[in-house]
Design a protein around this motif. Structure first.
Motif, PDB file in Angstrom:
ATOM      1  N   GLU A  35     -63.011  -3.373 -23.419  1.00  0.00           N
ATOM      2  CA  GLU A  35     -62.636  -2.884 -22.090  1.00  0.00           C
ATOM      3  C   GLU A  35     -62.949  -3.924 -21.021  1.00  0.00           C
ATOM      4  OE1 GLU A  35     -63.859   0.621 -18.947  1.00  0.00           O
ATOM      5  OE2 GLU A  35     -63.790   1.152 -21.088  1.00  0.00           O
ATOM      6  N   ARG A  71     -57.663   4.031 -23.826  1.00  0.00           N
ATOM      7  CA  ARG A  71     -58.270   4.969 -22.883  1.00  0.00           C
ATOM      8  C   ARG A  71     -58.346   4.365 -21.485  1.00  0.00           C
ATOM      9  NH1 ARG A  71     -61.296   6.400 -27.761  1.00  0.00           N
ATOM     10  NH2 ARG A  71     -62.901   4.829 -27.347  1.00  0.00           N
ATOM     11  N   LEU A  72     -58.598   3.077 -21.393  1.00  0.00           N
ATOM     12  CA  LEU A  72     -58.594   2.411 -20.087  1.00  0.00           C
ATOM     13  C   LEU A  72     -57.202   2.476 -19.474  1.00  0.00           C
ATOM     14  CD1 LEU A  72     -59.888   0.646 -17.879  1.00  0.00           C
ATOM     15  CD2 LEU A  72     -59.287  -1.357 -19.269  1.00  0.00           C
ATOM     16  N   ARG A 116     -56.800   5.759 -17.859  1.00  0.00           N
ATOM     17  CA  ARG A 116     -57.517   5.886 -16.583  1.00  0.00           C
ATOM     18  C   ARG A 116     -56.810   5.127 -15.471  1.00  0.00           C
ATOM     19  NH1 ARG A 116     -61.998   4.997 -19.961  1.00  0.00           N
ATOM     20  NH2 ARG A 116     -62.368   2.891 -19.155  1.00  0.00           N
ATOM     21  N   TYR A 164     -55.021   9.296 -24.400  1.00  0.00           N
ATOM     22  CA  TYR A 164     -54.489   8.784 -23.134  1.00  0.00           C
ATOM     23  C   TYR A 164     -54.490   9.883 -22.072  1.00  0.00           C
ATOM     24  CZ  TYR A 164     -51.187   6.503 -19.907  1.00  0.00           C
ATOM     25  OH  TYR A 164     -50.586   5.940 -18.804  1.00  0.00           O
ATOM     26  N   PHE A 169     -58.129  11.065 -20.929  1.00  0.00           N
ATOM     27  CA  PHE A 169     -58.810  10.138 -20.023  1.00  0.00           C
ATOM     28  C   PHE A 169     -58.085  10.009 -18.697  1.00  0.00           C
ATOM     29  CE2 PHE A 169     -61.227   9.321 -23.694  1.00  0.00           C
ATOM     30  CZ  PHE A 169     -62.420   8.781 -23.243  1.00  0.00           C
ATOM     31  N   GLN A 170     -56.774  10.230 -18.701  1.00  0.00           N
ATOM     32  CA  GLN A 170     -56.028  10.202 -17.449  1.00  0.00           C
ATOM     33  C   GLN A 170     -56.429  11.379 -16.574  1.00  0.00           C
ATOM     34  OE1 GLN A 170     -51.638  10.592 -17.643  1.00  0.00           O
ATOM     35  NE2 GLN A 170     -51.556   8.672 -16.501  1.00  0.00           N
ATOM     36  N   SER A 220     -59.268  12.960 -16.710  1.00  0.00           N
ATOM     37  CA  SER A 220     -60.689  12.934 -16.342  1.00  0.00           C
ATOM     38  C   SER A 220     -61.006  11.885 -15.278  1.00  0.00           C
ATOM     39  CB  SER A 220     -61.545  12.676 -17.588  1.00  0.00           C
ATOM     40  OG  SER A 220     -61.320  11.381 -18.098  1.00  0.00           O
ATOM     41  N   SER A 221     -60.029  11.034 -14.981  1.00  0.00           N
ATOM     42  CA  SER A 221     -60.299   9.947 -14.016  1.00  0.00           C
ATOM     43  C   SER A 221     -60.188  10.448 -12.590  1.00  0.00           C
ATOM     44  CB  SER A 221     -59.319   8.809 -14.254  1.00  0.00           C
ATOM     45  OG  SER A 221     -57.997   9.229 -14.061  1.00  0.00           O
TER      46      SER A 221
END
Length: 242
Positions: free
Chosen positions: A164, A196-197, A200, A235, A238-239, A241-242
């Motif tokens: 990351e 996952r990044l 986000r 994906y 994490f999107q 949760s950002s």
């Protein structure tokens, strides 16, 4: 956008999840699209399993895929398939059956010429920018930058603990990327952290056996479809949760 990378440079030695023949590639791609993939990236293979840019290899692969899926299809033009830049350019010129897009690794010798030829032929270009190379600097100076379809930001760091951070360095080096969209992905142990990044950051991404043979947690993936399905879950989670 979730692209599926169905085989990459892998071979039969990597297991049954890796499709190689046109028929296997088409079946795997169709299953991945049914699981949610919106584009397909493929490495056409010779009968011996080697990556090839030959029109005689490319045509049956694309024909088989188009018989099963209607999403955009892309191929690699990696130098490992044809190391000589002039010969690589001749191979591309000979394509009678053409993909919708092709990835060009900007750090490789002859990248600008290959990208220019593809654009002349009406084939969209993914500018492959690998971490740990001078690809970002070369792309920033390229007059072709504004004409590419997107930037394929490839994080080559396979360490899940550092991938990351390597992705952030790569994205910083890309700057505004000539204003083009960015597809961010990792490989091997770094594939899931980088996906996952991407979630986000709201960037496009990709998943498939080219990038990793394993699911989060380390279990062996059974297929591209399973990787895509899990990729969409990761994906999206994490999107949100950002």
């Amino acid at each position: 956008m979730m692209q599926v990378c169905v085989n990459g440079r892998r071979s039969a030695a990597d297991g049954a999840a890796v499709p190689l023949s046109p028929r296997e590639l088409a079946r795997s791609a169709a299953q991945a699209v049914a699981a949610g993939a919106t584009e397909v990236h493929v490495h056409p293979k010779t009968p011996c399993g080697h990556d090839s840019l030959s029109p005689r290899v490319l045509a049956p692969t694309l024909d088989a895929l188009r018989a099963r899926v209607t999403v955009p299809l892309g191929v690699s033009t990696g130098a490992w398939a044809e190391p000589d830049p002039a010969a690589r350019l001749d191979r591309v010129r000979g394509w009678s059956v053409r993909p919708d897009f092709a990835s060009v690794n900007w750090h490789e010798p002859g990248a600008e010429e290959v990208a220019g030829q593809l654009l002349t032929m009406g084939i969209a270009v993914e500018a492959g920018i690998w971490s740990g190379t001078d690809g970002a600097a070369r792309f920033a100076a390229s007059p072709l930058g504004p004409s590419v379809l997107r930037v394929l930001a490839e994080v080559t760091d396979p360490d899940p603990a550092t991938a990351e951070a390597s992705a952030h360095v790569l994205l910083t080096g890309l700057g505004d990327a000539h204003g083009r969209p960015v597809l961010l992905h990792g490989e091997e142990g770094g594939a899931w952290p980088v996906l996952r990044l991407a979630g986000r950051l709201g960037l496009a991404t990709r998943m498939g056996v080219e990038d990793t043979l394993s699911l989060p947690g380390g279990a062996r993936a059974a297929s591209n479809a399973q990787l895509v399905a899990e990729g969409l879950v990761q994906y999206g989670s994490f999107q949100r949760s950002s």
